[in-house]
Design a protein around this motif. Structure first.
Motif, mmCIF file in Angstrom:
data_model
loop_
_atom_site.group_PDB
_atom_site.id
_atom_site.type_symbol
_atom_site.label_atom_id
_atom_site.label_comp_id
_atom_site.label_asym_id
_atom_site.label_seq_id
_atom_site.Cartn_x
_atom_site.Cartn_y
_atom_site.Cartn_z
ATOM 1 N N ALA A 155 0.909 -1.529 0.145
ATOM 2 C CA ALA A 155 -0.241 0.341 -0.221
ATOM 3 C C ALA A 155 0.530 1.498 0.078
ATOM 4 O O ALA A 155 0.528 2.275 -0.810
ATOM 5 N N ALA A 156 2.069 1.074 0.833
ATOM 6 C CA ALA A 156 2.790 2.436 0.726
ATOM 7 C C ALA A 156 3.328 2.300 -0.383
ATOM 8 O O ALA A 156 3.396 3.557 -1.551
ATOM 9 N N ARG A 157 3.583 1.821 -1.524
ATOM 10 C CA ARG A 157 4.385 1.883 -2.408
ATOM 11 C C ARG A 157 3.489 2.223 -3.991
ATOM 12 O O ARG A 157 3.522 2.684 -4.731
ATOM 13 N N TRP A 158 2.249 1.819 -3.776
ATOM 14 C CA TRP A 158 1.303 2.201 -4.517
ATOM 15 C C TRP A 158 0.983 3.349 -4.337
ATOM 16 O O TRP A 158 0.499 4.789 -5.479
ATOM 17 N N LEU A 159 1.326 4.166 -3.086
ATOM 18 C CA LEU A 159 1.205 5.358 -2.393
ATOM 19 C C LEU A 159 2.145 6.597 -2.948
ATOM 20 O O LEU A 159 2.247 7.534 -2.782
ATOM 21 N N SER A 177 -8.730 -4.614 1.898
ATOM 22 C CA SER A 177 -8.246 -2.847 1.753
ATOM 23 C C SER A 177 -8.833 -2.432 -0.114
ATOM 24 O O SER A 177 -8.502 -4.012 -0.119
ATOM 25 N N ILE A 178 -8.982 -1.464 -0.123
ATOM 26 C CA ILE A 178 -9.290 -1.356 -1.370
ATOM 27 C C ILE A 178 -8.067 -0.010 -2.385
ATOM 28 O O ILE A 178 -8.221 0.805 -1.168
ATOM 29 N N LEU A 179 -6.817 -0.248 -2.730
ATOM 30 C CA LEU A 179 -5.885 0.618 -3.349
ATOM 31 C C LEU A 179 -7.065 1.288 -4.257
ATOM 32 O O LEU A 179 -7.658 0.470 -5.666
ATOM 33 N N GLY A 180 -7.105 2.614 -5.053
ATOM 34 C CA GLY A 180 -8.114 2.987 -6.061
ATOM 35 C C GLY A 180 -7.129 4.318 -6.651
ATOM 36 O O GLY A 180 -5.609 4.398 -5.891
ATOM 37 N N PRO A 186 -2.907 7.616 -6.823
ATOM 38 C CA PRO A 186 -2.711 6.439 -6.480
ATOM 39 C C PRO A 186 -3.720 7.212 -4.403
ATOM 40 O O PRO A 186 -2.340 7.718 -4.169
ATOM 41 N N VAL A 187 -4.061 6.348 -4.230
ATOM 42 C CA VAL A 187 -5.162 6.357 -2.876
ATOM 43 C C VAL A 187 -5.588 5.023 -2.661
ATOM 44 O O VAL A 187 -6.539 4.612 -3.309
#
Length: 193
Positions: A155-159, A177-180, A186-187
């Protein structure tokens, strides 16, 4: 090119004996507890809710039994094993609680180390960046089954943050959990639910 309408759904595996007892588990391939299996089965409806456009363009799982079993119990036996989704390798600290580790390394956290015989944050970042790139290359929703520390780091890398920023994201067993995206940014859309 990232799909700005795409979402990445993260599922942490169900409870194991060690996760229940606070023992760091990476390479030890533990089964789910009865409770872990029960709760994982209960996630199926939430993952496949027709109101949420239940199809996934890509479904990946960690190679560890606890993640693969969670995927199967959630109704996704088709999940492709991706070694990059494995839990952070705790090396010599495997199976120990944070309190036990701090007897040797006061103020220790996985995020700052040390992790003798295991992975450092840069190594974890490198492999999770490959997962993020793979997710961003897919049109539509992605579903990932993994582990507490590695999914927090992902998640940190997604952000586009350092892996260590995953320390701010608590992640319980058998949660979604959902990333989008918000436009091109990216959030986190939902966390630890």
């Amino acid at each position: 090119m990232a799909d700005p309408s795409g979402e990445v759904w993260l599922v942490r595996h169900g409870e194991t004996e060690w996760s229940r007892d606070g023992r760091h588990t990476s390479t030890t391939d533990l089964p789910l507890t009865d409770e872990g299996r029960r709760v994982a089965e209960g996630l199926r409806d939430r993952l496949d809710d027709p109101g949420h456009n239940a199809s996934y363009s890509l479904v990946l799982t960690s190679p560890r039994r606890r993640a693969r079993d969670t995927a199967r119990l959630c109704g996704h036996p088709e999940a492709e094993v991706d070694d990059d989704l494995a839990e952070w390798d705790y090396g010599d600290l495997e199976g120990r609680t944070t309190e036990e580790i701090r007897d040797t390394y006061p103020d220790w956290t996985i995020w700052q180390g040390p992790v003798p015989g295991g992975e450092d944050a840069a190594q974890v970042s490198t492999r999770l960046d490959r997962v993020v790139a793979r997710c961003r290359a897919v049109e539509g929703r992605v579903l990932l089954f993994g582990h507490g520390h590695s999914l927090r780091a992902l998640a940190a890398r997604w952000l586009e943050l350092p892996v260590a920023e995953g320390r701010h994201l608590r992640l319980d067993t058998a949660t979604i959990s959902i990333l989008g995206w918000e436009r091109e940014t990216p959030v986190v859309l939902r966390w630890n639910s």
